[in-house]
Design a protein around this motif. Structure first.
Motif, PDB file in Angstrom:
ATOM      1  N   LEU A  77     -49.549 -35.095  40.622  1.00 35.01           N
ATOM      2  CA  LEU A  77     -49.071 -34.939  41.992  1.00 35.01           C
ATOM      3  C   LEU A  77     -47.570 -35.217  42.085  1.00 35.01           C
ATOM      4  O   LEU A  77     -46.846 -34.499  42.790  1.00 35.01           O
ATOM      5  N   ALA A  78     -47.112 -36.244  41.371  1.00 34.63           N
ATOM      6  CA  ALA A  78     -45.685 -36.569  41.401  1.00 34.63           C
ATOM      7  C   ALA A  78     -44.842 -35.431  40.822  1.00 34.63           C
ATOM      8  O   ALA A  78     -43.789 -35.080  41.367  1.00 34.63           O
ATOM      9  N   SER A  79     -45.299 -34.845  39.716  1.00 32.38           N
ATOM     10  CA  SER A  79     -44.542 -33.748  39.110  1.00 32.38           C
ATOM     11  C   SER A  79     -44.534 -32.523  40.009  1.00 32.38           C
ATOM     12  O   SER A  79     -43.551 -31.767  40.043  1.00 32.38           O
ATOM     13  N   TRP A  84     -40.218 -29.783  44.665  1.00 35.53           N
ATOM     14  CA  TRP A  84     -40.056 -29.253  46.016  1.00 35.53           C
ATOM     15  C   TRP A  84     -39.116 -30.086  46.878  1.00 35.53           C
ATOM     16  O   TRP A  84     -38.574 -29.598  47.874  1.00 35.53           O
ATOM     17  N   GLY A  85     -38.943 -31.337  46.535  1.00 38.33           N
ATOM     18  CA  GLY A  85     -38.175 -32.242  47.386  1.00 38.33           C
ATOM     19  C   GLY A  85     -36.679 -32.112  47.179  1.00 38.33           C
ATOM     20  O   GLY A  85     -36.204 -31.366  46.311  1.00 38.33           O
ATOM     21  N   ALA A  89     -34.506 -37.208  45.830  1.00 35.34           N
ATOM     22  CA  ALA A  89     -35.861 -37.761  45.770  1.00 35.34           C
ATOM     23  C   ALA A  89     -36.557 -37.487  44.446  1.00 35.34           C
ATOM     24  O   ALA A  89     -37.676 -37.984  44.232  1.00 35.34           O
ATOM     25  N   VAL A  90     -35.938 -36.726  43.551  1.00 38.20           N
ATOM     26  CA  VAL A  90     -36.607 -36.323  42.310  1.00 38.20           C
ATOM     27  C   VAL A  90     -36.967 -37.531  41.453  1.00 38.20           C
ATOM     28  O   VAL A  90     -38.134 -37.735  41.091  1.00 38.20           O
ATOM     29  N   LEU A  95     -40.876 -41.472  39.276  1.00 35.90           N
ATOM     30  CA  LEU A  95     -41.060 -42.844  38.798  1.00 35.90           C
ATOM     31  C   LEU A  95     -42.226 -43.573  39.451  1.00 35.90           C
ATOM     32  O   LEU A  95     -42.597 -44.660  39.014  1.00 35.90           O
ATOM     33  N   VAL A  96     -42.809 -42.998  40.508  1.00 33.63           N
ATOM     34  CA  VAL A  96     -43.927 -43.668  41.176  1.00 33.63           C
ATOM     35  C   VAL A  96     -45.061 -43.992  40.190  1.00 33.63           C
ATOM     36  O   VAL A  96     -45.499 -45.147  40.091  1.00 33.63           O
ATOM     37  N   PRO A  97     -45.595 -43.005  39.431  1.00 40.37           N
ATOM     38  CA  PRO A  97     -46.657 -43.358  38.475  1.00 40.37           C
ATOM     39  C   PRO A  97     -46.175 -44.277  37.357  1.00 40.37           C
ATOM     40  O   PRO A  97     -46.972 -45.060  36.817  1.00 40.37           O
ATOM     41  N   VAL A  98     -44.901 -44.196  37.019  1.00 42.91           N
ATOM     42  CA  VAL A  98     -44.359 -45.069  35.978  1.00 42.91           C
ATOM     43  C   VAL A  98     -44.425 -46.529  36.426  1.00 42.91           C
ATOM     44  O   VAL A  98     -44.847 -47.421  35.666  1.00 42.91           O
TER      45      VAL A  98
END
Length: 268
Positions: A77-79, A84-85, A89-90, A95-98
């Motif tokens: 989902l993060a990728s 798109w953002g 925000a990339v 880095l959220v799942p990281v």
């Protein structure tokens, strides 16, 4: 007596038909997604990323299947969202799942987190190459990585010889690695002539091939640490998706870095 020498050869190539069949299916789906571009390719990369992270987490924490599924879904989902953002925000999105992996897998974070960072960057790299540079250059990247892998497989089996790094990967040979480099150079020359990209392209192709092989060796180290032969069983004759895309992961990050810092190769 005459039948005995044939046994090793049969064992050596016994998986070839299955590898070719499943490889052709995967190549067909992948090239179709590359050709389509847009949301089709972005979705393909997101699904690919999710499965690879799921396999990685499952190898490092086999006792936590739910965690592996959650990390795979979150990474995919993060990728998908990152491309798109807005540019600012990339990195936070990727880095959220990281961060979640760092917090929730403390025993294996020294292995899991660096690999997860590279996988997330690779997902963004592949979509960026296709989006900003077009079909031709994504096809070039696929040809370099796939050519390196295929040439290494056949040269290693046919020629054999000294092992490249037996502690990490007992099957990989210097002959296979050298064949991969040669094929990558040939791919670079072909695309250089077709696109007029200039003499740096064969050099970049060779470096990309080396990066691809480095990714393969790094993934082999993970498997040896986890005590498994394959990262998964989704691809008959190949193992898991991580087994087939380990080289693409590192190669994509390299090409993304070159692309962002130099603007090379030229856009569509």
């Amino acid at each position: 007596m005459t039948g005995e020498p044939a046994k090793p050869a049969k064992g050596r190539w016994s998986d070839l038909a299955l590898r070719v069949a499943s490889g052709l299916v995967l190549a067909g789906v992948g090239l179709g997604a590359v050709w389509a571009g847009g949301w089709v390719f972005i979705t393909f990369v997101a699904v690919l990323t999710g499965i690879i992270v799921w396999e990685l987490a499952a190898m490092l924490a086999p006792e936590r299947p739910g965690f592996a599924l959650q990390m795979g879904a979150m990474s995919g989902l993060a990728s998908y969202c990152a491309i798109w953002g807005p540019p600012a925000a990339v990195i936070p999105t990727l880095l959220v799942p990281v961060v979640v992996g760092y917090i929730t897998l403390p025993d294996q974070r020294r292995l899991f987190v660096p690999f997860l960072v590279v996988i997330q960057l690779a997902a963004f790299g592949m979509t960026s190459v296709r989006d900003e540079f077009g079909f031709v250059w994504m096809l070039w990247l696929v040809c370099v990585v796939a050519g390196t892998d295929i040439a290494g497989y056949f040269a290693g089996r046919i020629i054999g010889g000294p092992k490249l790094w037996p502690r990490l990967s007992p099957k990989k040979t210097w002959a296979g690695s050298s064949a991969g480099w040669i094929v990558a150079l040939i791919v670079g020359v072909i695309f250089m002539r077709v696109t007029g990209a200039g003499p740096w392209l064969p050099v970049l192709s060779l470096i990309t091939s080396v990066a691809s092989q480095a990714g393969d060796l790094a993934q082999s180290a993970i498997k040896r640490r986890a005590g498994v032969k394959d990262s998964g069983g989704l691809l008959p004759g190949h193992g898991g998706l991580f087994d087939r895309f380990d080289g693409m992961v590192v190669a994509s990050v390299l090409v993304l870095a070159v692309m962002e810092t130099t603007g090379y190769p030229p856009g569509p």
